[in-house]
Scaffold this active site. Sequence first.
Site, PDB file in Angstrom:
ATOM      1  N   HIS A 173       0.875  -1.176   0.000  1.00 63.85           N
ATOM      2  CA  HIS A 173       0.000   0.000   0.000  1.00 63.85           C
ATOM      3  C   HIS A 173       0.917   1.233   0.000  1.00 63.85           C
ATOM      4  CE1 HIS A 173      -2.759   2.975   1.820  1.00 63.85           C
ATOM      5  NE2 HIS A 173      -3.751   2.175   1.470  1.00 63.85           N
ATOM      6  N   ASP A 253       3.149  -4.364   7.878  1.00 65.86           N
ATOM      7  CA  ASP A 253       1.971  -3.530   7.702  1.00 65.86           C
ATOM      8  C   ASP A 253       0.786  -4.490   7.832  1.00 65.86           C
ATOM      9  OD1 ASP A 253      -0.224  -2.178   6.868  1.00 65.86           O
ATOM     10  OD2 ASP A 253       0.578  -1.550   4.935  1.00 65.86           O
ATOM     11  N   GLN A 256      -4.456  -5.048   6.809  1.00 62.78           N
ATOM     12  CA  GLN A 256      -5.419  -6.065   6.363  1.00 62.78           C
ATOM     13  C   GLN A 256      -5.214  -7.382   7.112  1.00 62.78           C
ATOM     14  OE1 GLN A 256      -7.837  -5.283   4.282  1.00 62.78           O
ATOM     15  NE2 GLN A 256      -7.029  -3.288   3.707  1.00 62.78           N
ATOM     16  N   LYS A 279     -10.508  -0.982  10.428  1.00 66.75           N
ATOM     17  CA  LYS A 279     -10.747  -2.152   9.562  1.00 66.75           C
ATOM     18  C   LYS A 279     -11.102  -3.379  10.408  1.00 66.75           C
ATOM     19  CE  LYS A 279      -7.460  -0.295   6.270  1.00 66.75           C
ATOM     20  NZ  LYS A 279      -8.074   0.135   5.025  1.00 66.75           N
ATOM     21  N   CYS A 417      -4.736   2.433  -3.752  1.00 66.72           N
ATOM     22  CA  CYS A 417      -3.500   2.952  -3.125  1.00 66.72           C
ATOM     23  C   CYS A 417      -2.363   1.945  -3.271  1.00 66.72           C
ATOM     24  CB  CYS A 417      -3.700   3.294  -1.653  1.00 66.72           C
ATOM     25  SG  CYS A 417      -4.861   4.618  -1.409  1.00 66.72           S
TER      26      CYS A 417
HETATM   27  N1  PMP Z   1      -1.751  -0.640   4.556  1.00 65.62           N
HETATM   28  C1  PMP Z   1      -2.703  -1.390   4.010  1.00 65.62           C
HETATM   29  C2  PMP Z   1      -2.350  -2.771   3.543  1.00 65.62           C
HETATM   30  C3  PMP Z   1      -3.995  -0.904   3.895  1.00 65.62           C
HETATM   31  O1  PMP Z   1      -4.951  -1.660   3.355  1.00 65.62           O
HETATM   32  C4  PMP Z   1      -4.283   0.404   4.362  1.00 65.62           C
HETATM   33  C5  PMP Z   1      -5.678   0.991   4.222  1.00 65.62           C
HETATM   34  N2  PMP Z   1      -6.283   0.763   2.997  1.00 65.62           N
HETATM   35  C6  PMP Z   1      -3.256   1.142   4.944  1.00 65.62           C
HETATM   36  C7  PMP Z   1      -2.005   0.587   5.028  1.00 65.62           C
HETATM   37  C8  PMP Z   1      -3.494   2.516   5.469  1.00 65.62           C
HETATM   38  O2  PMP Z   1      -4.447   2.481   6.501  1.00 65.62           O
HETATM   39  P1  PMP Z   1      -5.071   3.813   7.086  1.00 65.62           P
HETATM   40  O3  PMP Z   1      -5.529   4.634   5.923  1.00 65.62           O
HETATM   41  O4  PMP Z   1      -6.189   3.349   7.933  1.00 65.62           O
HETATM   42  O5  PMP Z   1      -4.011   4.496   7.865  1.00 65.62           O
END
Ligand code: PMP
Length: 459
Positions: A173, A253, A256, A279, A417
């Site tokens: 991401h 990270d 998910q 999430k 993203c």
């Molecule tokens: N890493 C991953 C794998 C994600 O899916 C996300 C959110 N889509 C993020 C980081 C960022 O999370 P947040 O926007 O809640 O900070």
Amino acid sequence: MLRRLAKGFITEIAKKIYRKTIFRLFSDFEKIRRVCLFVSLQSGWKNCIKVKFMDISAIREDFPLLKEKVNGKPLIYLDNAATTQKPDKVIAAIDYYYRHQNANVHRGVHTLSQTATDLFETVRGKVCKFMNARESCEIVFTRGATEGLNLLAETLTQSIKTGDEILISESEHHSNIVPWQLAAQKRGLVIKVLPIDDEGMLRYDMLDELLGEKTKIVSVAHVSNSLGVVNDVKAVFSKVRNKCGKEVRTIVDGAQGIVHRKVDVQDMDCDFYCFSAHKLYAPMGIGVVCGKQELWENMPPYQGGGEMIKDVDFSGTTFNVPPYRFEAGTPAVADVAGLGAALDYLETIGLDDIFAHENVIMEYAQERLSNTKGVKVYAAKAPKAGSLSFNVEGLHPFDVGTLLDQMGVAIRTGHHCAQPVMKHFDIPGTARASFALYTTKEEIYTFVNALERVIKMLA
Ligand code: PMP
């Protein structure tokens, strides 16, 4: 010509009969399941036969938003990788906090402040248990995974040398790419990228080549948000330890991952694991970095302000111990209360049952989508959790998503993203259906039928 028309007509009718039969079977299955649940609960068999049926209908009752209609249709919410809906218990915890417990934490001798502080620290303990961290002081509250990764990128790179390397993967991401790029620009570091194969899986075979003396940080996602692929982070870190030793910082990270897999940070042997609470059925604006205590202790602060200091003087400031050193300013206490309620809720249902249910949903969705003409499922052969990415031949994912929305089906479209992943597959984006503990087979069934209608409309 006539024969072809007749054949098409018969196929259509056969399909309709097939769908109706399957749907009826689902309803029957649901009835049988409910009877089994009732009998097992009444008789206490549940514990003897060690089979627990998740009562999805009852679970769905806990989530008020799932009862909403969108565009006049019952909502089918398949955008859970972006954020999950919140159960009543979480909403009630936030409401209760503001009605009965609201005060600033760690600062007051008065009763209310102590109540809020106790609540805040109790949830820290719950998070620690949930991830099997060693001590609750290893849990630092942040605004989310993004802030957690920025915190690590900024603080960990202060002590490494120009020319040192950070390894991330191609399927990250942007939150696990851009903070490292910013730090690399500031400090003259080099970013190396572990590629993925055409199934979206990490090229584990290339680790040997990419890891070396200069590698100082390795940061990878537990589960990719764009493809849903589950990465074997334990294997990656084991390789890192064997090749580069204990001094390399290993980061997950887990935005998910924590939602769809049991997380045991000790077993994974990661130095840090980041996630966003929203999430995980908890509120937005709160997240966690779980890190090894001995590492936190030697790290500089990320932000300056209240709470993170020991002593402030114009001649200089000394800093508080972790986790407080990394929690400058007033934290989101109500959201922490919500996170605590979400963890309690998940524990009541049982993570094993939740993940087993999600696996069934994933398998069914993949089978249905793969058998839909013109649909390409990405990472079809890879182990996946939570999300399924696909495209329809000749259609832009945005159009697919917009029309599905008209039918009450919420999916996500775009690059999620994760633009490097889209570049890998040479596509502008995908349509992504993502699941949660409350997703039903019936919803998947309706979603795929809606998709078939969209395909016909746009063909
Ligand atoms: N890493 C991953 C794998 C994600 O899916 C996300 C959110 N889509 C993020 C980081 C960022 O999370 P947040 O926007 O809640 O900070």
